[in-house]
Design a protein around this motif. Sequence first.
Motif, PDB file in Angstrom:
ATOM      1  N   GLN A   5      -8.212 125.318  76.170  1.00  0.00           N
ATOM      2  CA  GLN A   5      -8.569 126.099  77.354  1.00  0.00           C
ATOM      3  C   GLN A   5      -9.339 125.229  78.352  1.00  0.00           C
ATOM      4  O   GLN A   5      -9.129 125.336  79.550  1.00  0.00           O
ATOM      5  CB  GLN A   5      -9.383 127.333  76.984  1.00  0.00           C
ATOM      6  CG  GLN A   5      -9.588 128.244  78.185  1.00  0.00           C
ATOM      7  CD  GLN A   5     -10.406 129.470  77.857  1.00  0.00           C
ATOM      8  OE1 GLN A   5     -11.337 129.406  77.067  1.00  0.00           O
ATOM      9  NE2 GLN A   5     -10.056 130.576  78.475  1.00  0.00           N
ATOM     10  N   ASN A  30      -8.291 131.679  81.770  1.00  0.00           N
ATOM     11  CA  ASN A  30      -8.962 132.568  80.823  1.00  0.00           C
ATOM     12  C   ASN A  30      -8.383 133.984  80.844  1.00  0.00           C
ATOM     13  O   ASN A  30      -7.876 134.470  79.850  1.00  0.00           O
ATOM     14  CB  ASN A  30     -10.460 132.605  81.108  1.00  0.00           C
ATOM     15  CG  ASN A  30     -11.227 133.399  80.097  1.00  0.00           C
ATOM     16  OD1 ASN A  30     -11.201 133.085  78.915  1.00  0.00           O
ATOM     17  ND2 ASN A  30     -11.899 134.445  80.543  1.00  0.00           N
ATOM     18  N   ASN A  60     -15.655 133.077  84.442  1.00  0.00           N
ATOM     19  CA  ASN A  60     -15.649 131.895  83.595  1.00  0.00           C
ATOM     20  C   ASN A  60     -15.305 130.714  84.487  1.00  0.00           C
ATOM     21  O   ASN A  60     -14.686 130.886  85.544  1.00  0.00           O
ATOM     22  CB  ASN A  60     -14.603 132.015  82.481  1.00  0.00           C
ATOM     23  CG  ASN A  60     -15.081 132.881  81.357  1.00  0.00           C
ATOM     24  OD1 ASN A  60     -15.751 132.416  80.455  1.00  0.00           O
ATOM     25  ND2 ASN A  60     -14.750 134.165  81.428  1.00  0.00           N
ATOM     26  N   ILE A  94     -16.980 127.044  80.504  1.00  0.00           N
ATOM     27  CA  ILE A  94     -16.073 126.751  79.411  1.00  0.00           C
ATOM     28  C   ILE A  94     -16.423 125.338  78.939  1.00  0.00           C
ATOM     29  O   ILE A  94     -16.467 124.415  79.731  1.00  0.00           O
ATOM     30  CB  ILE A  94     -14.590 126.809  79.870  1.00  0.00           C
ATOM     31  CG1 ILE A  94     -14.254 128.180  80.455  1.00  0.00           C
ATOM     32  CG2 ILE A  94     -13.656 126.418  78.750  1.00  0.00           C
ATOM     33  CD1 ILE A  94     -14.368 129.330  79.488  1.00  0.00           C
TER      34      ILE A  94
END
Length: 96
Positions: A5, A30, A60, A94
Amino acid sequence: MIKSQFKDWIKLTTIIAENHQEVPDIECPNCHRFGINYQYVGDIKSRAGFLDIWCNSCLNGIHLSRTKAPETVSMLPFDAVEEYKKKVPRFTPIEP
């Protein structure tokens, strides 16, 4: 090992540099909604600084230090703290 990710968020840096005007059309790695935003901050003359990328839907994002802003994107100077606070929300970073 870097999480996949995080790699997806890193890929957005190239998209932003090449297509900065179309950033709202980028899908969030995300939540998969559209609404990515970014802000470069740094030394205006050298264009060196940092980059924050975040999703306006899920909040995020990533913070990248030691990056160089392309001439085609907007950049805030290091001392524009209040303007930065108004533009960049508190997002969940992240991690790699």
